[in-house]
Design a protein around this motif. Structure first.
Motif, short mmCIF file in Angstrom:
data_model
loop_
_atom_site.label_atom_id
_atom_site.label_comp_id
_atom_site.label_asym_id
_atom_site.label_seq_id
_atom_site.Cartn_x
_atom_site.Cartn_y
_atom_site.Cartn_z
N GLU A 22 0.83 -1.21 0.00
CA GLU A 22 0.00 0.00 0.00
C GLU A 22 0.86 1.26 0.00
O GLU A 22 0.56 2.24 -0.70
CB GLU A 22 -0.89 -0.04 1.25
N LYS A 42 -8.37 6.12 -1.39
CA LYS A 42 -7.51 5.51 -0.37
C LYS A 42 -8.16 4.27 0.21
O LYS A 42 -7.49 3.28 0.51
CB LYS A 42 -7.20 6.52 0.73
N ARG A 43 -9.49 4.33 0.37
CA ARG A 43 -10.20 3.15 0.86
C ARG A 43 -10.02 1.98 -0.10
O ARG A 43 -9.80 0.84 0.31
CB ARG A 43 -11.69 3.44 1.00
N ARG A 45 -7.59 1.54 -2.19
CA ARG A 45 -6.19 1.09 -2.12
C ARG A 45 -6.00 0.17 -0.92
O ARG A 45 -5.35 -0.87 -1.00
CB ARG A 45 -5.27 2.30 -2.01
N GLN A 46 -6.63 0.54 0.17
CA GLN A 46 -6.54 -0.27 1.39
C GLN A 46 -7.15 -1.65 1.15
O GLN A 46 -6.60 -2.67 1.55
CB GLN A 46 -7.30 0.46 2.49
N GLN A 47 -8.27 -1.67 0.47
CA GLN A 47 -8.94 -2.95 0.20
C GLN A 47 -8.12 -3.81 -0.75
O GLN A 47 -8.20 -5.03 -0.71
CB GLN A 47 -10.32 -2.70 -0.40
N GLY A 50 -5.53 -5.32 1.54
CA GLY A 50 -6.01 -5.88 2.80
C GLY A 50 -7.19 -6.80 2.58
O GLY A 50 -7.45 -7.27 1.47
#
Lengths: 408, 377
Positions: A22, A42-43, A45-47, A50
């Motif tokens: 990330e 960003k959410r 990208r996090q998913q 993750g």
């Protein structure tokens, strides 16, 4: 029958093309992109790195796509801030990742190809043009599975075209492989149309990778392209649609499913979208005689059945029109005779004539008959030099593929 | 009045997510399908108004104002006594009895980026009793800089709706003016050209209008008699006319899901007699002149609001009708299906609630209700 292992490694190949974590995944935007939008990016990208369900990954990507789509449709395309096109590309990237993550079916891989294409067509390159890299990986996957299914090669029934007779006194002159200097002196500087023969003989498109329906299907069949539907762009019923090359060939070349009406893969920078096809053509040497940088040369594909028409119009750059497959009837009028060609008044169409060249309305356009012209039937291997602002009318006589080079 | 919201909720504008555990399916919280009551938060006073942008929702309370509507606060400290608000992705504008302030939401400054004092003298000279945001004395607050734009006093501006890139103005005379981007017919002058200055919508000349609304690429006006006129882009059916793109998506979807019923099928029974099945061949992509829409037979429209690609209208009999883009649940029919035909939001009928107002955010809808006192006949 596909082997399971080929699909299991698809995600690992795509993963390898992405940043390893990330932290190394860039999301930089100008102030044009509001912080709320950056939050959603960003959410996603996090998913990506993750835990998340497939549904929430898809939805996150869809939010980005829907929001940036609205921005792309605001105002004129020319004025759309490039940042929104970048955001759109990121949306496509996250969507493809969601589509390919969990052992996608063949159809899902095709959907992912389409997603990449939407990003390539409407977005702007991000992360070193990662969508181009990924679509290459996906296409390899598609080709692997289709190689095992041997479809019978379809024979296109080509009707003999009705070829217009070209009168000698109106014929565009032909010249074989002129030197740069000779072309510059005799045609470019005086802005005289000419057909250059023999200058694309060496193109792979005419030799080792000879362009044909089968070849195009194998190289680009699953790729999405813009197609013009309707007899000509000045008609009310004219529209544009996005379909795959396979669908275009099925519907508008093979006329499957009882499709009537014309479809034309016209004025599209296909060679930027599909690098393999770019390798089949070459930039004409004569383009170096221009003043502009060669990187600024616009290369367009023109692929369609017989009967496609480009109404009489003019362009603001020099044009080399290379004929690769099939033949076209072309008529040229000098910019000096513009007053007899009745251009549209509107801003949108002021570079287009109102006259139907091969069926002119003599009552509405009486001066047209007095305008002198040159004409030709352009054959495979020919390259027509259309000087800047020269009016040109084009009708394909049969299945045709041309490549145009706009240069200055 | 109680307010209910439905549609896009990725920022908690409608309700906060109950379950934020990692790995949980958040999709149900991002799209609120079932109309959900808005919390009054800390204060007990009733919500008198709601305003929404794409990621935010602002509520105006009877005794002040609550700015913290999404998970981000916007740093507005003194907000008591606020009478009206207007919110975009970039700015929050508050109208107090004595002043109007515009705050930049991106920068979290301590002071407003624009403000003006208002006094009763300037209000009465404009000829209008009370200006509604985004109208301010002398002009209006735009969604993009420059914030303040002037408007000629000759127009006698009464109410202004700002769309994606265009503006629809209702004047005290009942005339409608539009300006801005015209690329999708949203100005209603019959073409696709943009206008820099307010230009009267001549097709509505002679009919007195009482309300206007603007979406991303479409515009709406209500006549004094409660008729609805719409113009602009119809790509998701937001004009209420047959949309080709929508029908195509419906066909693709129903061929993929065996047995799925088109939402539209139920509404067809209410069609006007002159429109037979064959007329489905006529699709409207851009409606460049105002078109009268029969939302529902024999009902007058009281108020209307637009999201980016959907429209919501409240009838004088207390029903809410919605149409247009529905993929975030913003139509309130508890599906994710878009519709090019107005459909009643049954939830409020079922709850015996009378809808009295509607305000749309970009991808969501907020409805104000009171308890139904007399059952509908």
């Amino acid at each position: 029958m596909k082997t399971f292992s080929s699909m299991a490694t698809l995600w690992s190949k795509i993963s390898a093309a992405l940043p390893p974590n990330e932290e190394q995944f860039p999301l930089q935007f100008s102030d044009t992109v509001e912080s709320s939008v950056v939050d959603v990016l960003k959410r996603s990208r996090q998913q990506l790195y993750g835990d998340a369900t497939s549904a929430s990954r898809s939805l996150g990507a869809q939010i980005i796509l829907d929001f940036s789509w609205e921005k792309l449709n605001t105002g004129t395309w020319r004025h759309v801030d490039k940042e929104w096109r970048r955001v759109y590309s990121y949306g496509c990237l996250f969507k493809v990742a969601a589509q390919c993550r969990d052992g996608p079916s063949e159809n899902e891989v095709l959907q992912a190809v389409r997603t990449c294409d939407m990003g390539l067509l409407m977005g702007a390159a991000v992360m070193d043009n990662i969508l181009q890299v990924i679509v290459g990986i996906l296409q390899d996957e598609v080709r692997k599975s289709s190689k095992e299914e041997d479809e019978p090669v379809e024979r296109l029934k080509l009707e003999q075209p009705h070829v217009p007779v070209i009168r000698q006194e109106f014929a565009i002159p032909r010249v074989k492989c002129p030197s740069l200097e000779s072309f510059n002196t005799n045609q470019l500087l005086p802005l005289k149309p000419v057909i250059l023969e023999g200058i694309i003989e060496h193109w792979p498109a005419l030799n080792g990778h000879r362009w044909s329906i089968e070849y195009l299907r194998s190289v680009a069949g699953c790729r999405t392209v813009p197609v013009e539907v309707g007899s000509r762009y000045t008609d009310e019923e004219w529209s544009q649609t996005l379909i795959t090359v396979n669908e275009f060939i099925d519907r508008y070349i093979m006329n499957k499913d009882g499709v009537t009406g014309l479809g034309y893969l016209a004025q599209h920078q296909l060679f930027d979208q599909i690098p393999e096809l770019k390798e089949d053509i070459r930039l004409p040497d004569y383009c170096c005689l221009g003043e502009e940088d060669e990187d600024n040369i616009t290369v367009n594909a023109w692929f369609g059945p017989g009967g496609t028409v480009s109404p009489l119009h003019q362009d603001p750059q020099q044009n080399f029109l290379a004929q690769v497959v099939g033949s076209k009837y072309i008529r040229l009028y000098s910019p000096e005779d513009t007053d007899k060609l009745y251009p549209h008044q509107s801003q949108l169409l002021h570079n287009t004539s109102q006259v139907e060249v091969e069926n002119p309305d003599m009552e509405r356009f009486p001066e047209f008959a007095k305008a002198p012209y040159l004409e030709c039937v352009l054959q495979p291997g020919d390259v027509l030099f259309i000087p800047v602002r020269h009016w040109h009318y084009v009708r394909s006589l049969e299945l045709s593929f041309s490549v145009s080079f706009w240069w200055s | 009045m109680r307010w209910f919201g439905f549609g896009f909720n990725a920022f908690g504008q409608i309700c906060d997510g109950l379950n934020e555990a990692a790995g949980s399916d958040v999709t149900e919280e991002i799209r609120v399908l079932r109309p959900t009551e808005l919390d009054s938060c800390c204060c007990c006073s009733k919500i008198s108004g709601v305003r929404a942008s794409w990621s935010r929702r602002a509520t105006v309370h009877e005794d002040g104002f609550d700015a913290a509507s999404s998970s981000q606060s916007c740093g507005v400290s003194l907000s008591l006594g606020c009478k009206d608000a207007s919110i975009s992705e970039q700015h929050l504008t508050l109208a107090f009895p004595d002043r109007i302030e515009s705050w930049d939401l991106q920068r979290k400054d301590q002071t407003p980026s624009w403000s003006t004092e208002t006094n009763t003298q300037s209000e009465s000279s404009s000829g209008c009793p009370l200006l509604n945001l985004p109208l301010v004395p002398g002009g209006y607050i735009a969604t993009k800089p420059p914030l303040f734009r002037s408007l000629s006093p000759h127009l006698k501006a009464k109410s202004l709706a700002l769309g994606g890139d265009h503006a629809v103005l209702l004047c005290a005379s009942g005339a409608v003016y539009t300006w801005g981007l015209g690329s999708h017919g949203q100005l209603g002058h019959g073409g696709l050209t943009s206008e820099e200055e307010p230009r009267a919508v001549e097709a509505l000349w002679g009919m007195s209008m009482s309300g206007v609304a603007a979406g991303g690429w479409h515009s709406v006006s209500i006549s004094d008699g409660g008729d609805l006129y719409l113009w602009g882009w119809n790509e998701s059916g937001q004009i209420g006319l047959p949309s080709r793109g929508l029908r195509k998506t419906m066909q693709q979807r129903s061929s993929q899901q065996a047995g799925a019923l088109c939402q539209d099928a139920d509404v067809k029974s209410g069609e006007e007699p002159q429109e037979g099945e064959k007329h489905e061949d006529v699709f409207i992509s851009i409606q460049a002149f105002p078109a009268l829409l029969d939302v529902t037979p024999s009902c007058e429209i009281r108020t209307v609001s637009c999201g980016s690609r959907h429209t919501a209208a409240v009838t004088t009999t207390g029903d809410l009708y919605t149409w247009g883009w529905g993929e975030y649940g913003q139509l309130g029919h508890q599906t994710l299906i878009s519709s090019d035909e107005p459909q009643r939001v049954e939830f409020f009928r079922e709850q015996q609630m009378r809808v009295v107002d509607v305000v749309c955010g970009t991808w969501n809808t907020f409805a104000a209700v009171v308890k139904e006192e007399v059952p509908n006949s």
